[in-house]
Design an enzyme around this catalytic site. Structure first.
Site, PDB file in Angstrom:
ATOM      1  CB  SER A 139       5.866   7.963  -3.439  1.00 27.02           C
ATOM      2  OG  SER A 139       6.010   7.081  -2.334  1.00 27.02           O
ATOM      3  CE1 TYR A 153       0.818   8.754  -2.389  1.00 27.29           C
ATOM      4  CE2 TYR A 153       2.424   7.084  -1.762  1.00 27.29           C
ATOM      5  CZ  TYR A 153       2.100   8.414  -1.974  1.00 27.29           C
ATOM      6  OH  TYR A 153       3.046   9.387  -1.800  1.00 27.29           O
TER       7      TYR A 153
END
Length: 244
Positions: A139, A153
């Protein structure tokens, strides 16, 4: 035995994962992919691939379960006799402060986003052909987290980027490339390309839109193909300028 390449994709029943399955099958690969829930969604992807003269196989497995992933690898080998490409796509995202996010949600992200990637690669490596390809789906939040609540995250995705750099060194002698794709805001089940959530995200981007799963799958296709034979240890960001 058919000499078509064989790919394994984790989390291939929806979103970016499903687009990757479709794209690699369109590239001529036989694709086995995992799903954790919603078998009907997984079977829909299989039917779509097969309708276009491709070959796909869906297998239920939790990416965080080493035994389950090992079983998937064995099933793919029993079916097609080889393994050439591994795409570790399965992931989960939870937002919240590091002090307020429930501990079990943090653990779930670590289990799926980090341990799941490690166990997938560990299960595949003894069978992955020399000259093969490993692609992880990370990501852009590993590079940039401009809003609150993304710390846990982002940590898991930064870990994947570090893993890829190390593995590239370890597997280089076998001609196996290892790369990490880092999507930015991308359409999914809860955020359509032209919906209000997508429009709200554009304030973070250089381009006036979010990405599509198909654009991410095109980058994976490149990394899995012969033209990317000299690309390894890289994190390639596809984010519409989110990190610019």
């Amino acid at each position: 035995m058919d000499d078509s390449k064989v790919a394994l994709v984790t989390g291939g029943s929806r979103g970016i994962g499903a687009a990757i399955v479709r794209r690699l099958a369109a590239d001529g690969m036989r694709v086995a992919f995992t799903y954790a829930t919603k078998r009907d969604r997984a079977e829909q992807v299989v039917n779509e691939v097969n309708a276009h003269q491709g070959h796909a196989l869906c297998l239920e497995a939790d990416a965080a379960d080493p035994a389950g992933i090992a079983g998937v690898v064995e099933h793919a080998l029993d079916r097609w006799g080889r393994l050439d490409v591994v795409v570790a796509n399965a992931g989960v995202a939870r937002a919240g402060g590091i002090d307020t996010l429930p501990a079990e949600e943090i653990d779930q992200m670590i289990d799926v986003n980090v341990r799941g990637v490690v166990h997938t690669i560990r299960a595949a490596l003894p069978h992955l052909r020399d000259g093969g390809r490993i692609v992880t789906i990370g990501s852009v939040n590993a590079e940039r987290a401009p809003f609150a609540g993304a710390a846990a995250y982002a940590m898991t995705k930064a870990a994947v980027a570090g893993l890829v750099r190390g593995l590239a060194r370890d597997l280089g002698p076998r001609g196996i490339t290892v790369n990490n794709v880092q999507p930015g805001p991308t359409a999914n089940d809860s955020m359509t390309v032209d919906g209000p959530a997508a429009h709200a995200m554009t304030k973070w981007l250089a381009l006036p839109r979010i990405g599509t799963p198909e654009e991410v799958s095109a980058l994976v296709s490149y990394l899995a193909g012969p033209e990317a034979a000299f690309v390894t240890g890289a994190s390639l960001t596809i984010d519409g300028g989110f990190a610019a």
